[in-house]
Design a protein around this motif. Sequence first.
Motif, PDB file in Angstrom:
ATOM      1  N   LEU A   1       0.838  -1.207   0.000  1.00  0.00           N
ATOM      2  CA  LEU A   1       0.000   0.000   0.000  1.00  0.00           C
ATOM      3  C   LEU A   1       0.869   1.252   0.000  1.00  0.00           C
ATOM      4  O   LEU A   1       0.610   2.207  -0.733  1.00  0.00           O
ATOM      5  CB  LEU A   1      -0.928   0.003   1.217  1.00  0.00           C
ATOM      6  N   ASP A   2       1.907   1.232   0.826  1.00  0.00           N
ATOM      7  CA  ASP A   2       2.821   2.377   0.886  1.00  0.00           C
ATOM      8  C   ASP A   2       3.546   2.588  -0.442  1.00  0.00           C
ATOM      9  O   ASP A   2       3.948   3.714  -0.766  1.00  0.00           O
ATOM     10  CB  ASP A   2       3.847   2.181   2.008  1.00  0.00           C
ATOM     11  N   ALA A   3       3.710   1.515  -1.210  1.00  0.00           N
ATOM     12  CA  ALA A   3       4.376   1.606  -2.506  1.00  0.00           C
ATOM     13  C   ALA A   3       3.432   2.074  -3.609  1.00  0.00           C
ATOM     14  O   ALA A   3       3.857   2.242  -4.758  1.00  0.00           O
ATOM     15  CB  ALA A   3       4.982   0.260  -2.876  1.00  0.00           C
ATOM     16  N   GLY A   4       2.144   2.265  -3.255  1.00  0.00           N
ATOM     17  CA  GLY A   4       1.202   2.817  -4.223  1.00  0.00           C
ATOM     18  C   GLY A   4       0.214   1.846  -4.814  1.00  0.00           C
ATOM     19  O   GLY A   4      -0.619   2.235  -5.645  1.00  0.00           O
ATOM     20  N   GLU A   5       0.262   0.569  -4.421  1.00  0.00           N
ATOM     21  CA  GLU A   5      -0.706  -0.398  -4.939  1.00  0.00           C
ATOM     22  C   GLU A   5      -2.052  -0.208  -4.254  1.00  0.00           C
ATOM     23  O   GLU A   5      -2.133   0.265  -3.117  1.00  0.00           O
ATOM     24  CB  GLU A   5      -0.203  -1.823  -4.736  1.00  0.00           C
ATOM     25  N   SER A   6      -3.118  -0.601  -4.935  1.00  0.00           N
ATOM     26  CA  SER A   6      -4.455  -0.465  -4.369  1.00  0.00           C
ATOM     27  C   SER A   6      -4.819  -1.701  -3.553  1.00  0.00           C
ATOM     28  O   SER A   6      -4.261  -2.790  -3.781  1.00  0.00           O
ATOM     29  CB  SER A   6      -5.483  -0.290  -5.493  1.00  0.00           C
ATOM     30  N   PRO A   7      -5.770  -1.564  -2.619  1.00  0.00           N
ATOM     31  CA  PRO A   7      -6.226  -2.740  -1.866  1.00  0.00           C
ATOM     32  C   PRO A   7      -6.727  -3.853  -2.772  1.00  0.00           C
ATOM     33  O   PRO A   7      -6.499  -5.033  -2.493  1.00  0.00           O
ATOM     34  CB  PRO A   7      -7.348  -2.177  -0.989  1.00  0.00           C
ATOM     35  N   ASP A   8      -7.394  -3.490  -3.868  1.00  0.00           N
ATOM     36  CA  ASP A   8      -7.919  -4.512  -4.776  1.00  0.00           C
ATOM     37  C   ASP A   8      -6.799  -5.277  -5.473  1.00  0.00           C
ATOM     38  O   ASP A   8      -6.892  -6.497  -5.667  1.00  0.00           O
ATOM     39  CB  ASP A   8      -8.836  -3.869  -5.812  1.00  0.00           C
ATOM     40  N   GLU A   9      -5.746  -4.582  -5.851  1.00  0.00           N
ATOM     41  CA  GLU A   9      -4.612  -5.251  -6.490  1.00  0.00           C
ATOM     42  C   GLU A   9      -3.960  -6.243  -5.535  1.00  0.00           C
ATOM     43  O   GLU A   9      -3.607  -7.367  -5.916  1.00  0.00           O
ATOM     44  CB  GLU A   9      -3.575  -4.215  -6.938  1.00  0.00           C
ATOM     45  N   ILE A  10      -3.790  -5.822  -4.299  1.00  0.00           N
ATOM     46  CA  ILE A  10      -3.154  -6.684  -3.300  1.00  0.00           C
ATOM     47  C   ILE A  10      -4.052  -7.870  -2.974  1.00  0.00           C
ATOM     48  O   ILE A  10      -3.594  -9.016  -2.867  1.00  0.00           O
ATOM     49  CB  ILE A  10      -2.829  -5.881  -2.033  1.00  0.00           C
ATOM     50  N   ALA A  11      -5.354  -7.591  -2.832  1.00  0.00           N
ATOM     51  CA  ALA A  11      -6.299  -8.652  -2.486  1.00  0.00           C
ATOM     52  C   ALA A  11      -6.370  -9.713  -3.575  1.00  0.00           C
ATOM     53  O   ALA A  11      -6.575 -10.896  -3.281  1.00  0.00           O
ATOM     54  CB  ALA A  11      -7.685  -8.059  -2.244  1.00  0.00           C
ATOM     55  N   ALA A  12      -6.188  -9.307  -4.826  1.00  0.00           N
ATOM     56  CA  ALA A  12      -6.249 -10.271  -5.935  1.00  0.00           C
ATOM     57  C   ALA A  12      -5.154 -11.327  -5.833  1.00  0.00           C
ATOM     58  O   ALA A  12      -5.335 -12.464  -6.266  1.00  0.00           O
ATOM     59  CB  ALA A  12      -6.143  -9.525  -7.267  1.00  0.00           C
TER      60      ALA A  12
END
Length: 212
Positions: free
Chosen positions: A177-188
Amino acid sequence: MAEAMGLRERKKLQTAQRIYRIAVQLFVERGFDNVSVQEIADAAEVSKMTVFNYFGTKEDLVFGPAEGHFGDAARAVRERAPGESAADAVRRQFLEMVEARDASVGLHREPFARQVYQLVLNTPVLMERAFLASQKGTRELAALLAEETGDRTLALIAAATLNAARSALIEEHHRRLDAGESPDEIAAEAPERSRQAFELIEKGLKGYAVKS
């Protein structure tokens, strides 16, 4: 939940939430050690006594609403179905929380949850509180496993390992998240990452604590 409450209970909940958010914002802006409870009370337009009626200590103003999540793994194991192992139960619960974008696993869309996380990391007294709460959750899980298996030493090892896996996954969520990714991207990617993490554990815990 709010709809099921009476007017008095709703007002109390709203007051507690307002105090909590104001306190965290002041801590983030000025540092935990540089903000007094009186200043929080003034900003929230309540008395200092009111703050302590809702939050027993200054540290509770950060941890109060969320500290129960340190016992999530124990709850997953306690409530698991027959035939489900401890590791499977913890992984299943974790993925359910990912799906819900739960703030406790670092995937809430609101920046406020990340501010709380960073506040804890940057404040030694809060880090100590988090460590103690984590240890309490681990020992709660260990007690459950020991009761089922009869071996306290292995139960503590298993509990510590399972909680460590959860913590590592959550830390990775915050890092991304701190690197700029979205919660949805990480959750995928969470199901695969979680599978890898708990599979690593299961190489040593395979077949351990399968509920009969």
